[in-house]
Design a protein around this motif. Structure first.
Motif, PDB file in Angstrom:
ATOM      1  N   THR A  42      13.194  -0.694  -8.076  1.00  0.00           N
ATOM      2  CA  THR A  42      12.759  -0.329  -6.728  1.00  0.00           C
ATOM      3  C   THR A  42      12.613   1.184  -6.629  1.00  0.00           C
ATOM      4  OG1 THR A  42      13.884  -2.242  -5.796  1.00  0.00           O
ATOM      5  CG2 THR A  42      13.318  -0.469  -4.267  1.00  0.00           C
ATOM      6  N   ARG A  43      11.466   1.638  -6.127  1.00  0.00           N
ATOM      7  CA  ARG A  43      11.225   3.079  -5.985  1.00  0.00           C
ATOM      8  C   ARG A  43      10.954   3.446  -4.531  1.00  0.00           C
ATOM      9  NH1 ARG A  43       7.585   4.357 -11.445  1.00  0.00           N
ATOM     10  NH2 ARG A  43       9.370   4.426 -12.874  1.00  0.00           N
ATOM     11  N   ASP A  44       9.932   2.836  -3.937  1.00  0.00           N
ATOM     12  CA  ASP A  44       9.691   3.054  -2.514  1.00  0.00           C
ATOM     13  C   ASP A  44      10.651   2.195  -1.703  1.00  0.00           C
ATOM     14  OD1 ASP A  44       7.196   4.763  -2.325  1.00  0.00           O
ATOM     15  OD2 ASP A  44       6.500   3.188  -3.677  1.00  0.00           O
ATOM     16  N   ARG A 219       5.604   8.904   3.084  1.00  0.00           N
ATOM     17  CA  ARG A 219       6.282   7.621   3.197  1.00  0.00           C
ATOM     18  C   ARG A 219       6.383   6.921   1.848  1.00  0.00           C
ATOM     19  NH1 ARG A 219       8.228   3.532   2.583  1.00  0.00           N
ATOM     20  NH2 ARG A 219       8.507   1.735   3.971  1.00  0.00           N
ATOM     21  N   LEU A 220       5.373   7.082   0.995  1.00  0.00           N
ATOM     22  CA  LEU A 220       5.319   6.415  -0.301  1.00  0.00           C
ATOM     23  C   LEU A 220       5.385   7.441  -1.416  1.00  0.00           C
ATOM     24  CD1 LEU A 220       2.412   3.999   0.634  1.00  0.00           C
ATOM     25  CD2 LEU A 220       4.818   3.389   0.461  1.00  0.00           C
ATOM     26  N   SER A 232       4.644  -4.112  -3.949  1.00  0.00           N
ATOM     27  CA  SER A 232       3.662  -4.002  -2.877  1.00  0.00           C
ATOM     28  C   SER A 232       4.423  -3.661  -1.598  1.00  0.00           C
ATOM     29  CB  SER A 232       2.902  -5.322  -2.705  1.00  0.00           C
ATOM     30  OG  SER A 232       2.155  -5.603  -3.856  1.00  0.00           O
ATOM     31  N   ILE A 233       4.220  -2.432  -1.102  1.00  0.00           N
ATOM     32  CA  ILE A 233       4.974  -1.935   0.039  1.00  0.00           C
ATOM     33  C   ILE A 233       4.127  -2.067   1.301  1.00  0.00           C
ATOM     34  CG2 ILE A 233       6.167   0.063   1.014  1.00  0.00           C
ATOM     35  CD1 ILE A 233       7.484  -1.096  -1.485  1.00  0.00           C
ATOM     36  N   SER A 234       4.716  -2.635   2.357  1.00  0.00           N
ATOM     37  CA  SER A 234       4.015  -2.822   3.619  1.00  0.00           C
ATOM     38  C   SER A 234       4.433  -1.738   4.606  1.00  0.00           C
ATOM     39  CB  SER A 234       4.344  -4.205   4.191  1.00  0.00           C
ATOM     40  OG  SER A 234       3.939  -4.297   5.533  1.00  0.00           O
ATOM     41  N   ARG A 242      -5.732   1.345  17.245  1.00  0.00           N
ATOM     42  CA  ARG A 242      -5.824   0.045  16.573  1.00  0.00           C
ATOM     43  C   ARG A 242      -4.662  -0.094  15.594  1.00  0.00           C
ATOM     44  NH1 ARG A 242      -9.676  -4.186  15.754  1.00  0.00           N
ATOM     45  NH2 ARG A 242      -8.277  -5.881  15.182  1.00  0.00           N
ATOM     46  N   ASP A 243      -4.013  -1.262  15.597  1.00  0.00           N
ATOM     47  CA  ASP A 243      -2.863  -1.494  14.727  1.00  0.00           C
ATOM     48  C   ASP A 243      -3.309  -2.055  13.384  1.00  0.00           C
ATOM     49  OD1 ASP A 243      -0.902  -0.644  16.538  1.00  0.00           O
ATOM     50  OD2 ASP A 243      -0.895  -2.583  17.560  1.00  0.00           O
ATOM     51  N   PHE A 244      -2.665  -1.568  12.335  1.00  0.00           N
ATOM     52  CA  PHE A 244      -2.924  -2.033  10.978  1.00  0.00           C
ATOM     53  C   PHE A 244      -1.588  -2.316  10.290  1.00  0.00           C
ATOM     54  CE2 PHE A 244      -6.450   0.623  12.169  1.00  0.00           C
ATOM     55  CZ  PHE A 244      -7.573   0.023  11.617  1.00  0.00           C
ATOM     56  N   ARG A 245      -1.596  -3.257   9.391  1.00  0.00           N
ATOM     57  CA  ARG A 245      -0.473  -3.456   8.480  1.00  0.00           C
ATOM     58  C   ARG A 245      -1.021  -3.257   7.076  1.00  0.00           C
ATOM     59  NH1 ARG A 245       3.386  -8.822   8.066  1.00  0.00           N
ATOM     60  NH2 ARG A 245       4.978  -7.918   6.711  1.00  0.00           N
ATOM     61  N   ILE A 246      -0.601  -2.177   6.431  1.00  0.00           N
ATOM     62  CA  ILE A 246      -1.216  -1.766   5.169  1.00  0.00           C
ATOM     63  C   ILE A 246      -0.251  -2.013   4.013  1.00  0.00           C
ATOM     64  CG2 ILE A 246      -2.225   0.160   3.899  1.00  0.00           C
ATOM     65  CD1 ILE A 246      -3.174   1.331   6.473  1.00  0.00           C
ATOM     66  N   PHE A 247      -0.772  -2.595   2.940  1.00  0.00           N
ATOM     67  CA  PHE A 247       0.016  -2.884   1.741  1.00  0.00           C
ATOM     68  C   PHE A 247      -0.429  -1.945   0.615  1.00  0.00           C
ATOM     69  CE2 PHE A 247       0.057  -6.631   4.289  1.00  0.00           C
ATOM     70  CZ  PHE A 247       1.309  -7.187   4.113  1.00  0.00           C
ATOM     71  N   ASP A 248       0.505  -1.109   0.179  1.00  0.00           N
ATOM     72  CA  ASP A 248       0.267  -0.312  -1.021  1.00  0.00           C
ATOM     73  C   ASP A 248       0.678  -1.158  -2.215  1.00  0.00           C
ATOM     74  OD1 ASP A 248      -0.310   1.831  -2.682  1.00  0.00           O
ATOM     75  OD2 ASP A 248       1.695   2.690  -2.496  1.00  0.00           O
ATOM     76  N   THR A 249      -0.127  -1.191  -3.259  1.00  0.00           N
ATOM     77  CA  THR A 249       0.132  -2.091  -4.383  1.00  0.00           C
ATOM     78  C   THR A 249       0.197  -1.339  -5.700  1.00  0.00           C
ATOM     79  OG1 THR A 249      -2.225  -2.523  -4.791  1.00  0.00           O
ATOM     80  CG2 THR A 249      -1.116  -3.933  -3.180  1.00  0.00           C
ATOM     81  N   ALA A 250       0.777  -2.013  -6.685  1.00  0.00           N
ATOM     82  CA  ALA A 250       0.821  -1.454  -8.033  1.00  0.00           C
ATOM     83  C   ALA A 250      -0.578  -1.454  -8.637  1.00  0.00           C
ATOM     84  CB  ALA A 250       1.768  -2.278  -8.906  1.00  0.00           C
TER      85      ALA A 250
END
Length: 466
Positions: A42-44, A219-220, A232-234, A242-250
């Protein structure tokens, strides 16, 4: 949680490899965090909605508390953990009861006390005699009575519930999140509900850097070293109302280069994020764009039926010339004909160049992905397309296409009723898809056309004997 009450947030902390991510997965009820015997997976920091009995809370999995030189990846991982602690209402301090106390446990127990937050001491891996001894040792940390648990086997959660219930406010009911792609969503809800976005691409394309710019904070974790992101960090983002839910991925490498077990887990985690997303941003490096792996990822997104946006990152490193953006769009249409018209945006995640255009492209693609076409207009197009280019005859018999209807959106999907579904050539389906895309302005989104034979009203009648 109710909008009238902020969610109760718990950060899971402790040195590396004591079972924090296993506990996180246990409490959120899904394998969201990568788990491996290798320390420092785990990193983020990762957030999830945890539940224990009737208690509901936001749970934050953190990198293992560890020391490192200033500016190093380890030091920045520690900063992420410190941020999680500062934002939390309470802490789960996890130790490995089998390994017993270590100097790091003692040092970080002091760190946890200084946070001035309620702390529950969890002696993980407490099953068996060795675990019992380690749990008794943990009294020396001065964090109160240890709660003996086994995150892997689900033991000791009753005792954890009793201790946590004392700390938490009364639970508040929350409606379940609406995630069904097959259900018709009212247009006004489409325009207001959070858009789920996955950022994917090859390693070191600048995915985390771009998300940090949007959030206005580090944040990341980012690093010139490829492969910094593993989970994958949400993250939640409100951009211009406007609301977004963003996933950062490997980063996704070529399959032949995916060798380590940990990287295989990261790739599987990225694929789950793509399936959960509504819009996928494929981020490419401006110095190495449209490589084979980029095209493979784009094809994967199309097969999963997700809206796609192409982002060419590090545009600040490109010497500007006229017509470059047009050339990118031409290349995209040529190399990805199955999603012709896919939006292409040149950005610099580091400098913020083009980020506003990227966010607009995401919203536009989301709207197209949700689009439903009136049946009357759809059949006018269908008749015109058949008149201009009739279906071919197969084995001397003419194919008859009767009518079309849209059976769902997300992505736009259609059913064509015809006489012999198995005989319609793939090339003719491509023709229908391309003309449909042009007629109703459906750029860049996957389009599904299914063939269905009309029931034969005379099939039940037997032939008369001669």
């Amino acid at each position: 949680m109710s909008s009238l009450q902020a969610p109760f947030t718990i950060a899971i902390i402790g040195r590396p490899n004591v079972g924090k991510s296993t506990l996180f997965n246990r409490l959120v009820g899904q394998k969201l965090a990568l788990v491996d015997d290798t320390p420092g997976v785990t990193r983020d920091r990762r957030e999830g909605e945890g539940k224990l009995g009737d208690l509901e809370f936001t749970l934050v999995d953190t990198a293992g508390l560890d020391e490192g030189p200033k500016g190093s990846l380890t030091a920045r991982m520690q900063e992420q953990t410190e941020t999680a602690i500062a934002l939390a209402d309470a802490l789960f301090f996890v130790i490995d009861a089998r390994a017993g106390l270590t100097p790091n446990d003692r040092a970080f127990a002091d760190f946890a006390r200084r946070a001035n937050k309620p702390v529950l001491l969890l002696a993980n891996k407490s099953e068996g005699k060795h675990g019992e001894v380690g749990a008794m040792e943990s009294y020396a940390l001065g964090l109160g009575d240890p709660i003996q648990i086994s995150a892997e086997h689900g033991e000791g959660l009753g005792e954890l519930y009793d201790a946590l219930r004392v700390l938490m406010p009364e639970p508040v009911e929350e409606p379940e999140e609406f995630d069904d792609d097959d259900v018709i969503i009212p247009e006004e809800e489409i325009e207001t509900r959070p858009i789920r976005v996955a950022i994917v691409g090859r390693p070191n394309a600048g995915k985390s850097t771009t998300i940090n710019y949007l959030l206005g904070e580090e944040r990341l974790l980012t690093s010139p070293e490829a492969g910094t992101t593993r989970d994958s960090i949400s993250v939640e983002l409100n951009y211009k109302g406007r609301d977004f839910r963003i996933f950062d991925t490997a980063g996704l490498r070529r399959r032949s280069r995916i060798e380590e077990k940990l990287e295989k887990l990261s790739v599987a985690d990225t694929l789950r994020a793509v399936r959960f997303a509504e819009v996928v941003v494929l981020m490419m490096d401006s110095q190495n764009k449209f490589e084979e792996q980029d095209l493979r990822i784009a094809d994967l997104v199309e097969r999963e039926g997700r809206a796609l946006v192409l982002a060419v990152n590090k545009w600040d490193l490109v010497e500007k010339q006229g017509g470059q953006i047009g050339a990118l769009r031409t290349d995209a249409d040529h190399l990805l004909p199955q999603i012709r018209g896919v939006p292409v945006v040149a950005i610099s995640g580091l400098m913020g160049e083009g980020v506003e255009r990227l966010m607009k492209a995401i919203q536009d693609s989301y709207a197209v992905w949700n689009r439903r076409i009136p049946t009357a207009g759809l059949n006018r197009w269908f008749e015109d397309a058949i008149d201009k280019n009739p279906p071919p005859s197969v084995s001397g018999r003419r194919l008859k296409l009767n009518y079309v209807t849209q059976n769902k959106a997300r992505p736009p999907s259609f059913v064509v009723f015809c006489s012999r579904a198995d005989a319609v050539p793939t090339s003719y389906l491509r023709y229908l898809t391309n003309t449909l895309r042009e007629a109703f302005d459906l750029p860049g989104t996957p389009i599904r056309i299914t063939l269905r034979e009309k029931a034969n009203p005379f099939a039940h009648k037997r032939k008369r004997p001669n």
